[in-house]
Design an enzyme around this catalytic site. Sequence first.
Site, PDB file in Angstrom:
ATOM      1  N   GLU A 130     -20.506 -45.387  -3.205  1.00  0.00           N
ATOM      2  CA  GLU A 130     -19.562 -44.516  -3.925  1.00  0.00           C
ATOM      3  C   GLU A 130     -18.625 -43.855  -2.924  1.00  0.00           C
ATOM      4  OE1 GLU A 130     -22.083 -41.596  -5.726  1.00  0.00           O
ATOM      5  OE2 GLU A 130     -23.084 -43.042  -7.026  1.00  0.00           O
ATOM      6  N   LYS A 132     -16.798 -41.201  -1.008  1.00  0.00           N
ATOM      7  CA  LYS A 132     -17.185 -39.794  -0.862  1.00  0.00           C
ATOM      8  C   LYS A 132     -15.940 -38.935  -0.952  1.00  0.00           C
ATOM      9  CE  LYS A 132     -19.904 -36.699   2.061  1.00  0.00           C
ATOM     10  NZ  LYS A 132     -18.941 -35.622   2.215  1.00  0.00           N
ATOM     11  N   ASP A 134     -13.652 -35.711  -1.032  1.00  0.00           N
ATOM     12  CA  ASP A 134     -13.688 -34.439  -0.337  1.00  0.00           C
ATOM     13  C   ASP A 134     -13.226 -33.351  -1.288  1.00  0.00           C
ATOM     14  OD1 ASP A 134     -14.209 -32.869   1.755  1.00  0.00           O
ATOM     15  OD2 ASP A 134     -12.413 -33.364   2.901  1.00  0.00           O
ATOM     16  N   TYR A 257     -21.646 -37.935 -10.326  1.00  0.00           N
ATOM     17  CA  TYR A 257     -22.285 -38.942  -9.470  1.00  0.00           C
ATOM     18  C   TYR A 257     -23.768 -38.728  -9.186  1.00  0.00           C
ATOM     19  CZ  TYR A 257     -21.013 -35.402  -5.966  1.00  0.00           C
ATOM     20  OH  TYR A 257     -20.843 -34.234  -5.275  1.00  0.00           O
ATOM     21  N   LYS A 345     -19.333 -41.949   7.286  1.00  0.00           N
ATOM     22  CA  LYS A 345     -18.017 -41.328   7.405  1.00  0.00           C
ATOM     23  C   LYS A 345     -17.016 -42.266   8.058  1.00  0.00           C
ATOM     24  CE  LYS A 345     -18.842 -36.910   6.258  1.00  0.00           C
ATOM     25  NZ  LYS A 345     -18.590 -35.891   7.227  1.00  0.00           N
ATOM     26  N   CYS A 439      21.516 -21.254  13.396  1.00  0.00           N
ATOM     27  CA  CYS A 439      20.954 -22.082  12.341  1.00  0.00           C
ATOM     28  C   CYS A 439      21.537 -23.495  12.424  1.00  0.00           C
ATOM     29  CB  CYS A 439      21.280 -21.453  10.985  1.00  0.00           C
ATOM     30  SG  CYS A 439      20.893 -22.527   9.596  1.00  0.00           S
ATOM     31  N   CYS A 442      24.012 -24.179   9.296  1.00  0.00           N
ATOM     32  CA  CYS A 442      25.302 -23.536   9.057  1.00  0.00           C
ATOM     33  C   CYS A 442      25.893 -22.868  10.283  1.00  0.00           C
ATOM     34  CB  CYS A 442      25.184 -22.523   7.921  1.00  0.00           C
ATOM     35  SG  CYS A 442      24.254 -21.046   8.387  1.00  0.00           S
ATOM     36  N   CYS A 457      17.700 -17.653   9.409  1.00  0.00           N
ATOM     37  CA  CYS A 457      19.145 -17.791   9.436  1.00  0.00           C
ATOM     38  C   CYS A 457      19.750 -16.570   8.739  1.00  0.00           C
ATOM     39  CB  CYS A 457      19.516 -19.067   8.694  1.00  0.00           C
ATOM     40  SG  CYS A 457      21.247 -19.133   8.262  1.00  0.00           S
ATOM     41  N   CYS A 463      24.866 -20.692   3.995  1.00  0.00           N
ATOM     42  CA  CYS A 463      23.972 -21.718   4.540  1.00  0.00           C
ATOM     43  C   CYS A 463      23.576 -22.709   3.448  1.00  0.00           C
ATOM     44  CB  CYS A 463      22.736 -21.060   5.135  1.00  0.00           C
ATOM     45  SG  CYS A 463      21.613 -22.249   5.856  1.00  0.00           S
TER      46      CYS A 463
HETATM   47  S1  IVH Z   1     -24.603 -37.161  -3.617  1.00  0.00           S
HETATM   48  C1  IVH Z   1     -28.624 -35.493  -2.600  1.00  0.00           C
HETATM   49  N1  IVH Z   1     -22.405 -38.514  -4.041  1.00  0.00           N
HETATM   50  O1  IVH Z   1     -20.808 -34.845  -0.280  1.00  0.00           O
HETATM   51  C2  IVH Z   1     -27.281 -36.100  -2.771  1.00  0.00           C
HETATM   52  N2  IVH Z   1     -22.256 -36.488  -2.834  1.00  0.00           N
HETATM   53  O2  IVH Z   1     -22.587 -34.180   2.061  1.00  0.00           O
HETATM   54  C3  IVH Z   1     -26.233 -35.108  -2.931  1.00  0.00           C
HETATM   55  N3  IVH Z   1     -19.966 -35.913  -2.196  1.00  0.00           N
HETATM   56  O3  IVH Z   1     -22.239 -31.883  -1.391  1.00  0.00           O
HETATM   57  C4  IVH Z   1     -24.879 -35.569  -2.931  1.00  0.00           C
HETATM   58  N4  IVH Z   1     -18.978 -37.658  -3.104  1.00  0.00           N
HETATM   59  O4  IVH Z   1     -19.922 -32.469  -2.221  1.00  0.00           O
HETATM   60  C5  IVH Z   1     -22.943 -37.417  -3.483  1.00  0.00           C
HETATM   61  N5  IVH Z   1     -20.549 -39.812  -4.529  1.00  0.00           N
HETATM   62  C6  IVH Z   1     -21.098 -38.724  -3.981  1.00  0.00           C
HETATM   63  C7  IVH Z   1     -20.307 -37.770  -3.307  1.00  0.00           C
HETATM   64  C8  IVH Z   1     -20.934 -36.671  -2.741  1.00  0.00           C
HETATM   65  C9  IVH Z   1     -18.805 -36.531  -2.429  1.00  0.00           C
HETATM   66  C10 IVH Z   1     -20.084 -34.655  -1.451  1.00  0.00           C
HETATM   67  C11 IVH Z   1     -20.794 -33.567  -2.207  1.00  0.00           C
HETATM   68  C12 IVH Z   1     -21.984 -33.225  -1.396  1.00  0.00           C
HETATM   69  C13 IVH Z   1     -21.622 -33.739  -0.046  1.00  0.00           C
HETATM   70  C14 IVH Z   1     -22.848 -34.153   0.705  1.00  0.00           C
END
Ligand code: IVH
Length: 734
Positions: A130, A132, A134, A257, A345, A439, A442, A457, A463
Amino acid sequence: MPPAAPNPRDPEALTEEEAAAELADLAHRIAEANTAYHVHDAPIMTDAEYDALFRRNAALEARFPDLIRDDSPSKRVGDAPAAGFAKLRHGTPMLSLDNAFAPEDFAEFAARIRRFLGLSAEETLRFVAEPKIDGLSVNLTYDKGRFTKGATRGDGTTGEDITQNLLTLKSLPRRLKAPFPDSIEIRGEVFMTKRDFIAFRDEQARLAEERERRREAGERVGEAVRIPANPRNAAAGSLRQLDATITASRPLKLFAYAQGQSSEPVAETHSGYLDRLREWGFDVNPLSEPLPDEHAAEAFQARMAERRAGLDYDIDGVVYKLDRLDWQSRLGFVGRAPRWAIAWKFPAERAVTRLLRIDIQVGRTGALTPRAIMQPVNVGGVMVQHATLHNEDEVARKDARPGDTVELQRAGDVIPQIIRVVDPDRPGRADPWTPPTTCPECGSAAVRPEGEVVRRCTGGLICPAQQVERLIHFAARHAMDIEGLGIENVELLHRENLVRTPADIFRLKSHAETLRGWKGWGAAAKKGESRKVENLLKAIEDRRTPSLERFIFALGIRRIGAQNARLLARHYGTVEAWRDAMIAAQVIGSEALEDLNGIQGIGPAIAKELTAFFAEKGNRDALNDLLKEVSPEPAEAAATGALSGKSLVFTGSLETMTRQEAEARAESLGAKVVKSVSKRTDYVVIGADAGSKATKARELGLNTLTEAEWRALAGFPPAPAGPSGDTSGDTVVT
Ligand code: IVH
């Protein structure tokens, strides 16, 4: 405080004391970073730096298990809930994930699972991959299928109750589609898309500038406007609003998720669980995918890394979760993270390139912002050639100079930043960068007032970068109050080149035919709109004789808000007198400047803004041009009243009225109350214990008045004989 690089020394080479000291330091730094990130939504280090500190901590703890601290970062997740929200305890803790950075890390993760479960190499490990996202993780509780409460992660055990805020999200199902368990916790990520973030950030920046301008003009302003640095902060800030109507106005989305507590099992595999989530009505990231075996992870990782830049939301890696839920529960957790999942990551989005030059951008309110122009370079899949440098102090801090090699980072995936100069000791380097004094748009002077970070300015009216904003202000309700000339129409007229300066507004009638030809403006307009052009032109005609104070305010000179405009209007009376005095006040030591500085309520900073405005020929020309179209009414107080046009100084303590009352009466009679005595002062009222001003008045042979004479002049009844000796200026004796 920039975080220092983690200590690179091999843990094996450290003594116990050294390790203990470093672990204490790491605990402290990571705790600070957690608070900044989770509580204040204002990270103080990058994810990569945070992860490096975390790994260093783990490495030291592995070597010195006896030194693991009670407050070790490895034992904690996130941070405590912020004040203002009720707390909510999660049914099961919301934990975090261990990180992988390379194929070997992932292989080790899979091998650990095999070892733990006692699986042979022949057994297939299926994972769900999945992206991840942010954003901000949330815990959603459904009782009998109905959404009852929602919380942030908080410290993992207890979060903030953000139920009301979550209810504003369109993608949050209020009710689960049956069948569903009696009670269940569902977890997911709330986020903002990149496109929504950019629009939101720009709007916040505009509001912040607007607020700043009003604040400087002495007007009352509300709370500070926060400009989020990245989509994650924007999402977090939007979700954690005590006022849920604010959250409602923010474009937030949710992907579900994971599961927390549940009254009954809902699936046998994680992929089956994701299907249930979809059936219940949740959005599940469409890029989530079951993998046939562990070897497919590397290819998936590469595929996502490639797609990353093109996605409309930030992802910082991929989460791999073991598909079989029975295996998940056997594996359990270690410390803060499950053994059955890992976050692989992406490498930090950094790149090195050459800084070609530093440009200046002029904002709509005249703020000059330096911008780095670089040799185009690929940063995490996106070609980058511009980076913001925020302000001139930041350029000085980074000491970035044309020709330098710089390291770049895309913060929060969107805005590139220069992190550092790679070769600061290179011979033959250019001189340090210096900010421009004019500036670039202008040519007017660009000045940075003492104590401020922003250079601006001064060519307000001419301007090009500021024209639109100035015109909007000019026509606005508290200024010239031209109905029908709001933001949208000003922008349109400006874009179409019909209005560039305020004077152009009053010449718009010569373009009436053009306007009538516009869609929605003329004869072809909808019913009720057909008089749009006529109405607008009439509204403009109606404003050819504004009051002087409105007119001065409308010019949009910095720090001249409605209040100061009124002071100026009352003091100078006519627009010509004001204009001529402002021009004369350019000369340091001039009587005009002394007079301006003497106006009660006008400080030196305000006087400076006025003289800076009039120092620009462009502004003077634009004002004179405008005065061909508009005739401001002389200010009332100056035109009538017994003390009309007289200047008056109070010194010493008055015994029969407060200073405030005396000044108000003087002004209501048309006098201008000034603070300092000069040749041009008409009257000096000398109270008890007067000092140098009284002496100066006598030396200059000015008209001096006793308090009783002032009372007579101002039309107060003679004061009854009262106890003498009370010289407090604030005591009223009647
Ligand atoms: S599972 C025990 N799934 O990543 C499992 N986390 O570092 C808990 N996050 O706090 C998390 N996408 O904010 C999971 N597909 C995903 C995610 C995800 C983003 C974030 C989430 C979590 C952090 C964990």
